[in-house]
Motif scaffolding. Structure first.
Motif, PDB file in Angstrom:
ATOM      1  N   ASP A 168      32.446   0.460  34.892  1.00  0.00           N
ATOM      2  CA  ASP A 168      31.515  -0.058  33.889  1.00  0.00           C
ATOM      3  C   ASP A 168      30.245  -0.570  34.590  1.00  0.00           C
ATOM      4  O   ASP A 168      30.317  -1.520  35.376  1.00  0.00           O
ATOM      5  N   GLY A 169      29.134   0.042  34.313  1.00  0.00           N
ATOM      6  CA  GLY A 169      27.834  -0.423  34.812  1.00  0.00           C
ATOM      7  C   GLY A 169      27.789  -0.601  36.317  1.00  0.00           C
ATOM      8  O   GLY A 169      28.242   0.265  37.087  1.00  0.00           O
TER       9      GLY A 169
ATOM     10  N   GLU B 245      30.111   6.212  36.150  1.00  0.00           N
ATOM     11  CA  GLU B 245      30.336   6.602  34.750  1.00  0.00           C
ATOM     12  C   GLU B 245      31.487   5.783  34.175  1.00  0.00           C
ATOM     13  O   GLU B 245      32.504   5.609  34.832  1.00  0.00           O
TER      14      GLU B 245
ATOM     15  N   ALA C 141      19.330   6.079  33.257  1.00  0.00           N
ATOM     16  CA  ALA C 141      18.518   6.921  32.367  1.00  0.00           C
ATOM     17  C   ALA C 141      19.310   7.349  31.139  1.00  0.00           C
ATOM     18  O   ALA C 141      20.537   7.466  31.176  1.00  0.00           O
ATOM     19  N   GLY C 142      18.570   7.576  30.056  1.00  0.00           N
ATOM     20  CA  GLY C 142      19.159   8.193  28.867  1.00  0.00           C
ATOM     21  C   GLY C 142      19.965   7.261  27.987  1.00  0.00           C
ATOM     22  O   GLY C 142      20.834   7.709  27.247  1.00  0.00           O
TER      23      GLY C 142
ATOM     24  N   GLY D 202      25.664   5.567  34.599  1.00  0.00           N
ATOM     25  CA  GLY D 202      25.680   6.386  33.375  1.00  0.00           C
ATOM     26  C   GLY D 202      25.237   7.789  33.751  1.00  0.00           C
ATOM     27  O   GLY D 202      24.358   8.383  33.141  1.00  0.00           O
TER      28      GLY D 202
ATOM     29  N   ARG E 256      12.414  15.204  31.935  1.00  0.00           N
ATOM     30  CA  ARG E 256      12.675  13.759  31.885  1.00  0.00           C
ATOM     31  C   ARG E 256      13.365  13.282  33.173  1.00  0.00           C
ATOM     32  O   ARG E 256      12.898  12.339  33.830  1.00  0.00           O
TER      33      ARG E 256
END
Ligand code: SAM
Length: 231
Positions: free
Chosen positions: A78-79, A50, A95-96, A27, A9
């Motif tokens: 955050d983001g 993260e 991803a994920g 993330g 993946r």
């Protein structure tokens, strides 16, 4: 899995990162994706963002262990807040996560998307919502790929900013413009499974003491769409 042995993946996500890119992986968890990209000299620079301390510390550890601190910076944020102008990021990977969360992350800081040339996104669920966000924000889908791994089927969506407005049909938003076109065996497998699951949901709705009429209609339309595409 680690940076030297990425999952199928994440390898698929990595393939869509342009050579020499400056990447923000949001993330990032252990930071395996940016670390793998740096090890194979595919990127110039990366930020591993993260929001949770434990995974952030894992990323810091991974980067140090692999001697990649000159290429990758781990950031607890955050983001898209992980990205600074001075990073000159041109590619974002996310991803994920669910499509709703990816959409929220992109939506929260539109200013951070200026100068972005490519988004490589791998939602675990909620792909139509993410495609709708991309269309409404003039990110055109340039490629898509389905990946089967450990009993799950994942979609990777690659999008780039477009100067010309465009619209996707409900079929393209639901199934993916490229995936629809490819109609691969894994695509058929995914949608046959979804058809069975959603038939059960419809049955349960019909058996309810007060059947939800509007929802039943919506569900029937969704099932009709899937059947049409599979036929
Ligand atoms: N990207 C890796 C992958 O695909 O294997 C890790 C996926 S992991 C399931 C999702 C990660 O996203 C978690 O480590 C979580 O803490 C992080 N995350 C969730 N929301 C986030 C946010 N708003 N900003 C940054 N990271 C976030």
């Amino acid at each position: 899995m680690d940076a030297q042995n990425l999952s199928h993946r994440l390898k698929t996500v990595a393939k869509f990162v342009p050579q020499g890119a400056r990447v923000a992986d949001i993330g990032s968890d252990h930071g395996y994706l940016p670390a793998a990209l740096a090890l194979q000299k595919q990127i110039e620079y990366a930020v591993a963002g993260e929001v949770v301390k434990g995974p952030y510390e894992n990323a810091v550890h991974e980067i140090q262990k692999l001697n990649l601190a000159n290429v990758i910076q781990a950031r607890l944020a955050d983001g898209l807040e992980a990205i600074d102008d001075s990073d000159r990021i041109d590619t974002i990977t996310i991803a994920g996560m669910g499509g709703a969360l990816i959409t929220q992350i992109l939506e929260a800081h539109p200013e951070k998307l200026n100068g972005i040339k490519r988004l490589v996104l791998q939602p675990n669920i909620g792909e139509p919502r993410l495609r709708t966000w991309l269309m409404n924000h003039q990110f055109q889908i340039m490629a898509e790929k389905m990946v089967a791994e450990d009993g799950h089927i994942y979609e990777v969506i690659v999008a780039e900013p477009s100067i010309v407005p465009f619209r996707y049909s409900k079929y393209e938003l639901t199934f993916g413009p490229f995936l629809l076109e490819q109609h691969s065996p894994v695509f058929i497998e995914k949608w046959q499974g979804e058809l069975q699951r959603q038939k059960t949901v419809l049955q349960q709705m019909n058996q309810a003491s007060k059947p939800p009429v509007a929802k039943i209609k919506q569900q029937e339309e969704y099932l009709g769409l899937i059947k049409e595409v599979l036929s």
